[in-house]
Design a protein around this motif. Sequence first.
Motif: not given
Length: 118
Positions: A16-30
């Motif tokens: 939702f909105g801007e896809f940031t590096l912090a968001d991507y890192k959360e995805f990577e961990e999962l």
Amino acid sequence: MIVTDHQDSLVSVAVFGEFTLADYKEFEELVNFKVKFEGPVNLFFDLRQMADVTLDTALEEIRFSKAHANDFERIAVITESQWVTWSAWLSRAFVDASIRVFSDEAEAKAWLAEQDVI
């Protein structure tokens, strides 16, 4: 901002909105957790509400995809954006997975649920 969910061998992400590096890192961990304990996974990306992606996120996506080239079975992307469709097509160069772009969520989920017959 992202919302993630996981069940069995499926990781779901809605942006939702801007896809940031912090968001991507959360995805990577999962994904790293799921792959470590379950093996290859399917991915479901709902990008219909994504407004933008940061450059550092795009670069991280390439790095991550190359490092996990064999960790995905199927990747379903829901979008109506031609740019995102092109990006998904380009990702095929980095991962050994079936990647399909959908405009309908039910079709995407049905495709992910299909079992390959060998």
